[in-house]
Design an enzyme around this catalytic site. Structure first.
Site, PDB file in Angstrom:
ATOM      1  N   LYS A   1      87.222  12.851 111.826  1.00 24.29           N
ATOM      2  CA  LYS A   1      87.476  13.998 110.807  1.00 24.29           C
ATOM      3  C   LYS A   1      87.268  15.228 111.652  1.00 24.29           C
ATOM      4  CE  LYS A   1      86.970  12.198 106.109  1.00 24.29           C
ATOM      5  NZ  LYS A   1      86.562  10.829 106.228  1.00 24.29           N
TER       6      LYS A   1
ATOM      7  N   GLU B   1      85.509  20.727  99.796  1.00 26.95           N
ATOM      8  CA  GLU B   1      84.851  19.544  98.939  1.00 26.95           C
ATOM      9  C   GLU B   1      84.399  18.408  99.878  1.00 26.95           C
ATOM     10  OE1 GLU B   1      87.691  17.374  99.746  1.00 26.95           O
ATOM     11  OE2 GLU B   1      88.337  19.409  99.205  1.00 26.95           O
TER      12      GLU B   1
ATOM     13  N   SER C   1      88.289   4.579 113.178  1.00 25.69           N
ATOM     14  CA  SER C   1      88.410   5.772 112.689  1.00 25.69           C
ATOM     15  C   SER C   1      86.814   6.405 112.976  1.00 25.69           C
ATOM     16  CB  SER C   1      88.927   5.855 111.476  1.00 25.69           C
ATOM     17  OG  SER C   1      88.491   5.020 110.460  1.00 25.69           O
TER      18      SER C   1
HETATM   19  C1  LIG Z   1      87.010   9.698 105.802  1.00 27.09           C
HETATM   20  C2  LIG Z   1      87.178   8.637 106.658  1.00 27.09           C
HETATM   21  C3  LIG Z   1      88.301   7.706 106.355  1.00 27.09           C
HETATM   22  C4  LIG Z   1      89.664   7.975 105.430  1.00 27.09           C
HETATM   23  O1  LIG Z   1      90.242   9.038 105.347  1.00 27.09           O
HETATM   24  P1  LIG Z   1      91.640   9.420 106.106  1.00 27.09           P
HETATM   25  O2  LIG Z   1      92.227  10.581 105.739  1.00 27.09           O
HETATM   26  O3  LIG Z   1      92.660   8.279 105.336  1.00 27.09           O
HETATM   27  O4  LIG Z   1      91.627   8.947 107.479  1.00 27.09           O
HETATM   28  C5  LIG Z   1      88.575   6.815 107.159  1.00 27.09           C
HETATM   29  N1  LIG Z   1      87.881   6.506 108.248  1.00 27.09           N
HETATM   30  C6  LIG Z   1      86.673   7.136 108.297  1.00 27.09           C
HETATM   31  C7  LIG Z   1      85.837   6.695 109.453  1.00 27.09           C
HETATM   32  C8  LIG Z   1      86.163   8.363 107.501  1.00 27.09           C
HETATM   33  O5  LIG Z   1      85.086   8.843 107.629  1.00 27.09           O
END
Ligand SMILES: *Cc1c(COP(=O)(O)O)cnc(C)c1O
Length: 386
Positions: free
Chosen positions: A89, A111, A374
């Site tokens: 993010k 938000e 992610s």
């Molecule tokens: C917020 C989040 C997601 C989901 O958001 P996307 O916009 O689909 O990437 C996925 N993995 C993590 C670690 C997150 O914090």
């Protein structure tokens, strides 16, 4: 063909479904953004923060033990979990907050549901020296007290939202209300590839650093492109960030949604239908009379009833395949990766690992898969412990 088109559409999806007062602001934002995109001074600044502040490039790690245990393709993990604040993010919030600063906005709003986007935005606002306000549903404030505390430590202000179900969608409505009233000095930082044009495009561009790096890294390591890219899909930003730089390549994209438990889920592309939510036309989880459905996922970041319009386009055009795995499968994958690779993943990318686990044998050993890791799992330890 370049997507989105000039009106902000990916095929039939996207657009700007917002009140009149915001139309001008979005138009202005789009113009400056397209200018700045070509501005090397600005791009160098983003790259500076990516490298020296967030910790890019992230490694592309060959998960040898996972590969052995699953008995299928060679599996590489794109290590977004190693970034500052623990997830992808930050790529987007650095980009958007720098953009806000460049166009002279003094006040950042956003938000947050689970609090991760709130933390990432407060972090970027802190280092860029801008005021930051985070809207958060009262229910989420209770559930995510650690993130609320972090946001406050970072010098931002959390405003509780008491309307509706007191969760993310109510916080979004409140943030949009604030933005409408204060659009002259305020920049709204959106957390995924959702919302009205140009947000899905901007967020995709900022997150595309993931796929650009992965592309170079895999060519260096393997001398060729991967066969599959697999990523979890909440709003869709980490997945698009990985996929997009491979758009023209012969590479299969798989987006993994949250299948939840029983009939409770947040698998928008698997089970939803087209509709308007938060300023864009895209797949939505809705009832037959157009009410937004309640969602569930063990992974806080996947618990959202909408999805980015570019994914809706990829789905209809069959450029990507969308599947879901259950809470239980994701938690099992969370344990597996922790035990055999020494990496505790966030529950969101654990969904992507779980899906690869299911199909590994059928894919076969000759293939190469990149999974987008992610985020890291520290934030989810309590959920798993329960
Ligand atoms: C917020 C989040 C997601 C989901 O958001 P996307 O916009 O689909 O990437 C996925 N993995 C993590 C670690 C997150 O914090």
């Amino acid at each position: 063909m370049k997507l989105p088109n000039k009106k902000g559409y990916f095929g039939q999806y996207g657009g700007k479904f917002v009140p009149e007062t915001l139309m001008t602001a979005l138009k202005e934002l789009e113009e400056v953004y397209l200018d700045i995109k070509k501005d090397t001074v600005f791009q160098n600044k983003i790259n500076y923060y990516f490298k020296n502040y967030a910790g890019r490039p992230t490694p592309l790690y060959f998960a040898e033990k996972l590969t052995d245990v699953l008995g299928g393709p060679k599996i590489y993990l794109k290590r977004e979990d190693l970034l500052h604040t623990g997830a992808h993010k930050i790529n987007n919030t650095i980009g958007q907050v720098l953009l806000a600063k460049r166009i002279g906005k003094k006040r950042i709003i956003c938000e947050t549901g689970a609090g991760q986007h709130g933390v990432a935005t407060a972090t970027a606002a802190s280092v860029m020296g801008l005021e930051c306000i985070v809207y958060m549903g009262e229910e989420d404030i209770k559930r995510q007290s650690l993130n609320v505390f972090k946001i406050e430590l970072l010098g931002a202000k959390v405003i509780g939202v008491y309307s509706g179900t007191k969760t993310l969608k109510d916080a979004i409505n409140e943030a949009i209300r604030d933005w409408t009233a204060n659009v002259r000095n305020t920049f709204y930082v959106l957390g995924s590839v959702v919302g009205p044009h140009p947000y899905p495009m901007m967020t995709r561009d900022f997150q595309s650093v993931i796929g650009k790096e992965a592309r170079k890294q895999i060519i260096k390591l393997e001398g060729r492109l991967p066969d599959y890219l697999v990523a979890c899909v909440g709003g869709g930003s980490n997945s698009i960030g990985l996929f997009y730089p491979f758009y023209r390549d012969k590479v299969t994209f798989i987006g993994v949604e949250a299948g939840g438990v029983g009939t409770e889920h947040s698998a928008t592309l698997c089970y939803g239908s087209p509709g308007v939510l938060h300023g864009a036309f895209s797949y939505v989880l809705q009832t037959s009379d157009g009410q937004i459905k309640g969602t569930h996922s063990v992974a806080p970041g996947l618990d959202y009833p909408g999805v980015g319009p570019e994914h809706s386009y990829y789905k209809d055009a069959k450029r990507a395949k969308y599947v879901s795995v259950t809470d239980k499968e994701a938690v099992d994958a969370f344990h597996l990766l922790s035990e055999i690779e020494g990496i505790i993943p966030a529950l969101e990318p654990a969904h992507a690992i779980a899906y690869v686990k299911k199909i590994a044998k059928e894919i076969g050993k000759q293939k190469i898969v990149i999974i987008n890791l992610s985020g890291r799992g520290d934030k989810d330890i309590d959920i798993v412990r329960k």
